[in-house]
Design a protein around this motif. Structure first.
Motif, PDB file in Angstrom:
ATOM      1  N   ASP A   1      51.815  -1.735 104.071  1.00 46.69           N
ATOM      2  CA  ASP A   1      51.579  -3.174 103.964  1.00 46.69           C
ATOM      3  C   ASP A   1      52.167  -3.774 102.689  1.00 46.69           C
ATOM      4  N   PHE A   2      52.837  -2.967 101.884  1.00 52.19           N
ATOM      5  CA  PHE A   2      53.346  -3.416 100.587  1.00 52.19           C
ATOM      6  C   PHE A   2      54.210  -4.669 100.709  1.00 52.19           C
ATOM      7  N   ALA A   3      55.172  -4.683 101.602  1.00 54.52           N
ATOM      8  CA  ALA A   3      56.090  -5.830 101.715  1.00 54.52           C
ATOM      9  C   ALA A   3      55.334  -7.104 102.103  1.00 54.52           C
ATOM     10  N   LYS A   4      54.414  -7.003 103.046  1.00 56.66           N
ATOM     11  CA  LYS A   4      53.630  -8.174 103.468  1.00 56.66           C
ATOM     12  C   LYS A   4      52.801  -8.723 102.309  1.00 56.66           C
ATOM     13  N   VAL A   5      52.101  -7.835 101.626  1.00 58.33           N
ATOM     14  CA  VAL A   5      51.242  -8.252 100.505  1.00 58.33           C
ATOM     15  C   VAL A   5      52.100  -8.782  99.358  1.00 58.33           C
ATOM     16  N   ASN A   6      53.238  -8.156  99.126  1.00 59.53           N
ATOM     17  CA  ASN A   6      54.129  -8.566  98.046  1.00 59.53           C
ATOM     18  C   ASN A   6      54.589 -10.012  98.224  1.00 59.53           C
TER      19      ASN A   6
END
Length: 124
Positions: free
Chosen positions: A83-88
């Motif tokens: 989920d890193f890209a979404k949260v970023n």
């Protein structure tokens, strides 16, 4: 002297801690889960939780006389690093062009089944 920061514009602590503490101009904000303060519930998606987490942190910073532009360091905790890209994308929308230092880690589990939690150190 240490000051406890508390606001009804963010969810209360889910354990034996406070939303934030302040010493002189230094603000230490506890980790904020993605609880929707209006409903008291955790939204289902990581995107919704990320927005709630950042808004909750913003409300606490405001109560302490600070804001996102004065954040020096954050730590983001993700239940799933996928989920890193979404949260970023959501995270960066709260900071404009000057980002704070940051660490981001995947954890085994977050309280209340959360998908994201963010804490920070700021000045007021």
């Amino acid at each position: 002297m240490k000051e406890v920061i508390a606001t009804k514009n963010a969810p209360g602590a889910v354990g034996p801690y406070v939303q934030a503490t302040k010493l002189n101009n230094l603000v230490l904000c506890s980790g904020q889960l993605g609880i929707d303060v209006a409903t008291g519930k955790m939204p289902e998606t990581v995107e919704e939780q990320a927005h709630c987490s950042m808004k909750n942190m913003g409300a606490i910073l405001a109560e302490a006389g600070s804001d996102y532009s004065k954040v020096l360091k954050t730590t983001s905790f993700l239940a799933d690093m996928n989920d890193f890209a979404k949260v970023n994308e959501i995270y960066k929308s709260y900071f404009g062009t000057e980002f704070p230092a940051r660490s981001c880690v995947q954890v085994a589990k977050l309280p209340l089944g959360g998908l994201v939690e963010v804490e920070c150190i700021a000045y007021a």
